[in-house]
Design a protein around this motif. Structure first.
Motif, PDB file in Angstrom:
ATOM      1  N   ILE A  25      40.068  58.252  52.172  1.00 22.36           N
ATOM      2  CA  ILE A  25      40.308  59.127  50.981  1.00 22.36           C
ATOM      3  C   ILE A  25      41.143  58.313  49.995  1.00 22.36           C
ATOM      4  N   SER A  26      42.466  58.026  50.457  1.00 23.05           N
ATOM      5  CA  SER A  26      43.175  57.477  49.501  1.00 23.05           C
ATOM      6  C   SER A  26      43.135  55.976  49.238  1.00 23.05           C
ATOM      7  N   PHE A  27      42.196  55.455  49.971  1.00 25.15           N
ATOM      8  CA  PHE A  27      41.378  54.172  49.434  1.00 25.15           C
ATOM      9  C   PHE A  27      40.888  54.375  48.095  1.00 25.15           C
ATOM     10  N   LEU A  28      39.957  55.293  48.240  1.00 26.47           N
ATOM     11  CA  LEU A  28      39.025  55.666  47.032  1.00 26.47           C
ATOM     12  C   LEU A  28      39.859  56.139  45.980  1.00 26.47           C
ATOM     13  N   SER A  29      40.820  57.033  46.118  1.00 23.41           N
ATOM     14  CA  SER A  29      41.536  57.441  44.962  1.00 23.41           C
ATOM     15  C   SER A  29      42.601  56.391  44.484  1.00 23.41           C
ATOM     16  N   ALA A  30      42.877  55.429  45.491  1.00 18.61           N
ATOM     17  CA  ALA A  30      43.929  54.320  44.879  1.00 18.61           C
ATOM     18  C   ALA A  30      42.858  53.454  43.894  1.00 18.61           C
ATOM     19  N   LEU A  72      50.815  55.552  48.325  1.00 11.72           N
ATOM     20  CA  LEU A  72      51.237  56.642  47.855  1.00 11.72           C
ATOM     21  C   LEU A  72      50.275  57.660  48.169  1.00 11.72           C
ATOM     22  N   CYS A  73      48.871  57.469  47.825  1.00 12.24           N
ATOM     23  CA  CYS A  73      47.920  58.414  48.278  1.00 12.24           C
ATOM     24  C   CYS A  73      47.845  58.779  49.786  1.00 12.24           C
ATOM     25  N   ALA A  74      48.072  57.808  50.447  1.00 11.15           N
ATOM     26  CA  ALA A  74      47.682  57.909  51.905  1.00 11.15           C
ATOM     27  C   ALA A  74      49.046  58.871  52.373  1.00 11.15           C
ATOM     28  N   GLY A  78      48.047  62.124  53.857  1.00 11.73           N
ATOM     29  CA  GLY A  78      48.387  62.132  55.208  1.00 11.73           C
ATOM     30  C   GLY A  78      49.411  63.348  55.532  1.00 11.73           C
ATOM     31  N   VAL A  79      50.475  63.469  54.866  1.00  8.86           N
ATOM     32  CA  VAL A  79      51.458  64.814  55.163  1.00  8.86           C
ATOM     33  C   VAL A  79      50.607  65.859  54.820  1.00  8.86           C
ATOM     34  N   THR A  80      49.837  66.096  53.911  1.00  7.24           N
ATOM     35  CA  THR A  80      49.027  67.188  53.993  1.00  7.24           C
ATOM     36  C   THR A  80      47.989  67.587  55.066  1.00  7.24           C
TER      37      THR A  80
END
Lengths: 97, 457
Positions: A25-30, A72-74, A78-80
């Motif tokens: 998901i962070s890949f897509l957002s990035a 940054l997105c990960a 990740g923390v969430t």
């Protein structure tokens, strides 16, 4: 299940699910972030902002930008995910009632 | 095998590798895979006007799409295009369920191809299961080795093609053959290749189950008139094994013989008979599987079929419903807007940058001069000649340039110009307009404002 076996894929553990989901998901957002950002800013114009002597090409600029967004997105998702999964159990019990 | 006579015969059928059953929808998915992946691998090799037809030239910051060249300034088009694509996905999901997942998603089509390669090298499902359990031997090494060889070669070709959308692929091919690919090109090629290898070779439908956001959202677009793959419970239950010769209705049985084939063929490992589940990617393998059994039993096809919830409950299915009209209308408006806007866009961009070093210069003869740099971008695919003029102050004229400038196809030309006006007319801060007009087309013109400074009166 039989069909899982023939596909050579097993049920994923909760941890594996979380890690891969966060990465994907962070890949897509990035990817979206990188697209919008570099449509507005040219990496060649930006490299001078940080350091006058820094002269990176566009290729390296795009890559750096993409990985910056990805990390940054990960970090955010990740923390969430970590906080959601490690929330105190008692809260969950109250909520169910 | 063609004429199973008892329930025990179906037990042995379980061992048959399910994909080999084939059928209408398997053919459809093979066709979709060949067309979509065929396009992916072929498109970068097509040329248009002596350059690559589809090239996202990131280093030069422009996208070539057949006859069209898009610049960073055209980003809104891309944004609207993405919204249109997302809305189309909503539209088709509401209409026909997860068509995208089953037949068009890159994850699905690449997985399909990787499974073919697995079948060629390691054989049927039972052969593969046996192979995996067997100790290492020459045969095992050979089969596993050739699978890896095919997978890795194909992944590398995939990565190469991907990079070929961003770097001219013919030059890239020559560099590749000379083993002379380096830097970021190599990195992204390997990155995409490795992602394909991992996603299509190993993760497969786990991606859909655990990682795909659309898989979790799509149910929001579903309603009772959406086409879904479903088991006809009324017809199938009570399920159970029986001899082919038995009149099952007299024996109190439904049409489902409980052969489990629909479960075995399911790539996500669900039982469609338990109802609609979010894991279902609508690949329709279970329809093929069930139809093949229904044929053998001489029962009508369609115990598992494409249908709607309303149809299953003997109510009429409405295709034209408010949801479809809303998605459809927004979609049409956006498509019409995008097309009009792209068709009527002026393929010239003008940026005016005022020289910051001096406010103005006083020349002999009471002339005030301001300096500018004009950036003229020709978005057209052929070189064009432009006339540059200035207005806004009485008697203002340009100096230092010829009347016209020629800009190459898809290029930027920086033109330093000096605007001059008589002191009597030029005082304080004034607004002037630069006009760039194509000499071959009166309508192709852009006007850009700037400031002209003179002494305080």
């Amino acid at each position: 299940m039989v069909s899982e076996e023939y596909r050579g894929a097993k049920q994923w553990s909760r941890d594996k699910q979380a890690v891969f989901t966060v990465v994907w998901i962070s890949f897509l957002s990035a990817a979206i972030g990188t697209m919008v950002f570099f449509a507005l800013f040219d990496p060649v114009d930006l490299s001078g902002v940080f350091d006058e002597d820094l002269d990176i090409g566009r290729d390296a600029g795009y890559a750096a930008g993409f990985f910056f967004f990805w990390v940054l997105c990960a970090l955010a998702s990740g923390v969430t995910a970590y906080l959601v999964r490690t929330a105190p159990k008692r809260d969950a019990k109250h909520r169910d009632q | 095998m063609n004429k199973p006579h008892s329930a025990s015969m179906y037990e042995s059928e379980k061992k048959i590798y399910p994909r080999e059953i084939g059928g209408r929808f398997d053919n459809l998915s093979k066709l979709a895979t060949i067309i979509l992946l065929g396009l992916f691998y072929a498109v970068p090799w097509f040329n248009w006007d002596e350059r690559q037809a589809v090239l996202f030239d990131l280093p030069a910051r422009k996208f070539h799409l057949i006859g069209l060249t898009l610049w960073p300034q055209d980003f809104p088009y891309l944004a609207v295009l993405l919204i249109i694509l997302a809305l189309s996905l909503f539209f088709f999901t509401a209409l026909a369920g997860r068509l995208w997942c089953g037949f068009a998603c890159p994850q699905t089509v690449w997985t399909e191809i990787f499974i073919w390669m697995e079948q060629w090298t390691e054989g049927t499902r039972s052969q593969r299961m046996k192979l995996d359990k067997a100790p290492w031997s020459w045969n095992k090494l050979r089969r596993k080795g050739s699978k890896q060889f095919l997978w890795i070669t194909f992944s590398m070709w995939t990565g190469f093609t991907f990079v070929g959308y961003f770097t001219p692929i013919r030059e890239l091919g020559a560099e590749f053959l000379a083993l002379n690919v380096g830097g970021w090109t190599l990195f992204w090629g390997l990155f995409y290749g490795f992602a394909t290898y991992g996603n299509a070779g190993y993760m497969r439908e786990q991606v859909c189950k655990y990682m795909c956001p659309y898989a979790r959202f799509q149910s929001a677009m579903f309603d009772k008139d959406t086409l879904i793959i479903s088991y006809d419970e009324q017809r199938g239950e009570p399920r159970g094994g029986r001899k082919r010769s038995v009149d099952h209705k007299a024996a109190g049985l439904g049409d489902c013989i409980d052969c489990q084939l629909c479960v075995q063929v399911c790539p996500t490992g669900i039982d469609i008979r338990e109802g609609l589940q979010y894991e279902c990617i609508a690949c329709a393998a279970c329809i093929d599987a069930c139809d093949s059994i229904m044929d053998k039993m001489d029962y009508p096809r369609g115990l598992v079929r494409y249908t709607t919830e309303n149809a299953l409950h003997n109510k009429g299915t409405r295709v034209l419903r408010p949801r479809m009209f809303i998605y459809g209308t927004i979609l049409l408006i956006l498509i019409a807007g995008l097309t009009t806007s792209m068709a009527t866009r002026t393929p010239i961009i003008l940026d005016v940058i005022r020289d910051r070093n001096a406010l103005y210069r006083e020349l002999p003869g009471d002339i005030i001069e301001n300096a500018y740099t004009l950036k003229v971008i020709n978005q057209n695919n052929r070189a064009r000649t432009f006339a540059i003029s200035v207005a806004g102050v009485e008697g203002i004229s340009l100096d230092g340039i010829s009347d016209t400038v020629t800009v190459d196809a898809g290029s930027v030309l920086s033109v330093p110009v000096r605007a001059r006006a008589h002191r009597d007319n030029a005082y304080g801060i004034m607004t002037i307009q630069f006009t760039v007009k194509a000499t071959d087309d009166e309508d192709a013109a852009v006007i850009e404002n700037s400031r002209f400074l003179g002494p305080t009166p």
